[in-house]
Design an enzyme around this catalytic site. Structure first.
Site, short mmCIF file in Angstrom:
data_model
loop_
_atom_site.label_atom_id
_atom_site.label_comp_id
_atom_site.label_asym_id
_atom_site.label_seq_id
_atom_site.Cartn_x
_atom_site.Cartn_y
_atom_site.Cartn_z
N TYR A 157 -34.80 -22.38 -5.35
CA TYR A 157 -36.11 -21.14 -5.53
C TYR A 157 -36.07 -20.44 -5.96
CZ TYR A 157 -39.79 -19.00 -3.10
OH TYR A 157 -41.10 -18.42 -2.14
N LYS A 161 -38.80 -18.89 -9.22
CA LYS A 161 -39.46 -17.82 -9.02
C LYS A 161 -39.29 -16.78 -9.61
CE LYS A 161 -42.30 -19.48 -5.80
NZ LYS A 161 -43.59 -18.63 -5.90
#
Length: 249
Positions: A157, A161
């Protein structure tokens, strides 16, 4: 005098069926934009469309897997055909598959990167072709403070990002000459379905390092996105706005 009025604007919001995406879609609609609600959760997305129509704006559900480039190209074509234009793109859709990196499966890594980063790329690439012809556009990508500071158990994740932030800055430089701004919003600890599953201990550890001493709301994020989509932000591009209660200051 600049304003937050979005009258006459046509926006795509991905991942708009719930949470931050839903709040963004509703706030953009309240400011005057018509909204293409993009999500694979069609029942919940349908309710969002009803809520948007109640404000007097046009809205429609599009069930699209943003990790599929051809599906995204079809989405952009359909939105332009149905609404007549595309002037705002909000790349909000994202998933998590948390786990320590030494135990993380290839599937969990690939899926998160595919949706969060490749999906954002797919949407920008397809939408940019429309916006470049019109010489007008606002692209807002949802990043995360995790993409800046990292987080144990979220290597996939955080990487996705961080990639979104690099993609935002690169796209901003490429598209600026065509009147298109590209910015990112990096939420911190926001009260959503994704964070409500955390243990009380995990929640407390976050709150202890947030100067404002509280979690943020989806509406806190939606307000910043609406600003970036508005004429008031016409001279802002390539930026990452933290909505984190001071967490990273």
């Amino acid at each position: 005098m600049m304003s937050f009025s979005l009258n006459g604007e046509i926006a795509i919001v991905t991942g708009a069926a719930r949470g931050i995406g839903k709040a963004i879609a509703l706030e953009l609609a309240k400011s005057g934009a018509d909204i293409a609600v993009v999500d694979v959760l069609t029942d919940e997305a349908g309710q969002v469309v009803k809520d948007i129509k109640a404000t007097g704006r046009r809205s429609q559900v599009f069930n699209t897997d943003i990790s599929n480039a051809e599906a995204v190209r079809k989405l952009i074509d359909e939105v332009v055909a149905d609404f007549g234009a595309l002037t705002i793109l909000v790349n909000n859709a994202g998933i998590t598959r948390d786990g320590l990196l030494i135990r993380m499966s290839d599937e969990d890594w690939d899926k998160v990167i595919s949706v969060n980063l490749k999906g954002t790329f797919n949407c920008i690439r397809a939408a940019a072709r429309v916006m470049m012809k019109a010489r007008k556009g606002r692209i807002i990508n949802l990043a995360s403070v995790v993409g800046i500071m990292g987080n144990a158990g979220q290597a996939n994740y955080a990487s996705s990002k961080a990639g979104v932030i690099g993609l935002t800055k690169s796209a901003a430089k490429e598209l600026a000459s065509r009147g298109i701004t590209v910015n990112a919003v990096a939420p911190g600890y926001i009260d959503t379905d994704m964070t409500r599953v955390l243990s009380d201990a995990a929640k407390d550890s976050f709150l202890k390092v947030i100067p404002l001493g509280r979690s943020g709301s989806a509406e806190d994020v939606a307000g910043v996105v609406t600003f970036l989509a508005s004429p008031a932000a016409s001279y802002i591009t390539g930026q990452v706005i933290h909505v984190d209660g001071g967490l990273l200051m």
